[in-house]
Design an enzyme around this catalytic site. Structure first.
Site, PDB file in Angstrom:
ATOM      1  N   CYS A   1      18.166   1.330 -34.740  1.00 29.18           N
ATOM      2  CA  CYS A   1      17.094   1.269 -33.995  1.00 29.18           C
ATOM      3  C   CYS A   1      15.796   0.706 -34.448  1.00 29.18           C
ATOM      4  CB  CYS A   1      16.510   2.901 -33.606  1.00 29.18           C
ATOM      5  SG  CYS A   1      15.145   2.722 -32.312  1.00 29.18           S
ATOM      6  N   SER A   2      15.442  -0.531 -34.157  1.00 26.22           N
ATOM      7  CA  SER A   2      14.413  -1.470 -34.763  1.00 26.22           C
ATOM      8  C   SER A   2      13.077  -1.105 -34.230  1.00 26.22           C
ATOM      9  CB  SER A   2      14.474  -2.706 -34.224  1.00 26.22           C
ATOM     10  OG  SER A   2      14.678  -2.979 -32.691  1.00 26.22           O
TER      11      SER A   2
ATOM     12  N   HIS B   1       9.824   4.220 -31.981  1.00 29.83           N
ATOM     13  CA  HIS B   1       9.535   5.154 -30.663  1.00 29.83           C
ATOM     14  C   HIS B   1      10.956   5.339 -29.979  1.00 29.83           C
ATOM     15  CE1 HIS B   1       9.398   2.058 -27.548  1.00 29.83           C
ATOM     16  NE2 HIS B   1       8.685   1.571 -28.528  1.00 29.83           N
TER      17      HIS B   1
ATOM     18  N   GLN C   1      18.089   1.770 -23.721  1.00 32.79           N
ATOM     19  CA  GLN C   1      18.419   0.418 -23.496  1.00 32.79           C
ATOM     20  C   GLN C   1      19.631   0.340 -22.461  1.00 32.79           C
ATOM     21  OE1 GLN C   1      19.456  -1.515 -27.130  1.00 32.79           O
ATOM     22  NE2 GLN C   1      17.235  -1.507 -27.684  1.00 32.79           N
TER      23      GLN C   1
ATOM     24  N   HIS D   1      13.462   5.403 -27.347  1.00 29.60           N
ATOM     25  CA  HIS D   1      13.425   4.502 -25.782  1.00 29.60           C
ATOM     26  C   HIS D   1      14.986   4.360 -25.753  1.00 29.60           C
ATOM     27  CE1 HIS D   1      14.234   1.692 -29.259  1.00 29.60           C
ATOM     28  NE2 HIS D   1      14.958   1.023 -28.552  1.00 29.60           N
TER      29      HIS D   1
ATOM     30  N   HIS E   1       5.290   7.705 -25.703  1.00 29.95           N
ATOM     31  CA  HIS E   1       6.191   7.056 -26.190  1.00 29.95           C
ATOM     32  C   HIS E   1       6.935   7.782 -27.258  1.00 29.95           C
ATOM     33  CE1 HIS E   1       5.515   2.966 -24.187  1.00 29.95           C
ATOM     34  NE2 HIS E   1       5.348   4.056 -23.323  1.00 29.95           N
TER      35      HIS E   1
END
Length: 179
Positions: A70-71, A74, A78, A76, A23
């Protein structure tokens, strides 16, 4: 009551995609063959969401870094799907349809031909895709990926071209990371 302050709720489906079992890896850090697997997941999700009756728009993106809001720490991706078409997308769709009806080819097809002839804003290209800074770019480092053969959406990318699409994603995301 005068309509100047009005809010409507929006329904949709949001999904999060981790790109790798590791991740900590962003697209820029993955092998193109692994990015190709992500693209196939995007295609499956896009088709699935597009077939839901009330979904009018699907947006796929990598969410990376606090600067982008980005909260999750890692890397990722969406996928946002909405029951309404965003205003800017509706405007673009209307103008591109108008262009198509007048010229019997896509606006991006003609635009890409001009950009390839000028060779001023091309960042990278391979056999099937071109990464360029659009003439109308508003954002620093704004680029777009245009297929050399027009496609309605991500699901129309031929299987033979998914690795080439992965290559352009790898190239541009790696370049961004080097900034």
């Amino acid at each position: 009551d005068d309509g100047l302050i009005k809010a409507e709720s929006e329904q949709g489906i949001c999904k999060v995609i981790c790109f790798s079992p590791d991740h900590s890896k962003s697209l820029a850090q993955m092998a193109t063959s692994d990015i190709e697997k992500v693209i196939k997941t995007w295609q499956i999700e896009f088709e699935t969401l597009s077939n839901i009756e009330n979904i009018k728009y699907v947006q796929i993106f990598e969410n990376k870094g606090a600067i982008m809001g980005c909260s999750n720490p890692h890397p990722h991706g969406q996928i946002w799907s909405n029951t309404s078409l965003p205003n800017e997308i509706a405007k673009k769709d209307k103008q591109q349809l108008k262009y198509y009806k007048k010229h019997n080819k896509t606006l991006l097809e003609d635009y890409l031909k001009q950009e390839l002839a000028l060779e001023e804003r091309i960042v990278f290209e391979n056999k099937s895709f071109v990464v360029l800074v659009p003439f109308w770019a508003l954002w620093p480092y704004e680029t777009m990926i245009i297929p050399k053969n027009p496609q309605k959406d991500i699901c129309e990318i031929p299987i033979s071209d998914t690795l080439l699409f992965a290559e352009v994603i790898s190239t541009i995301t790696t370049a961004y990371d080097k900034l």
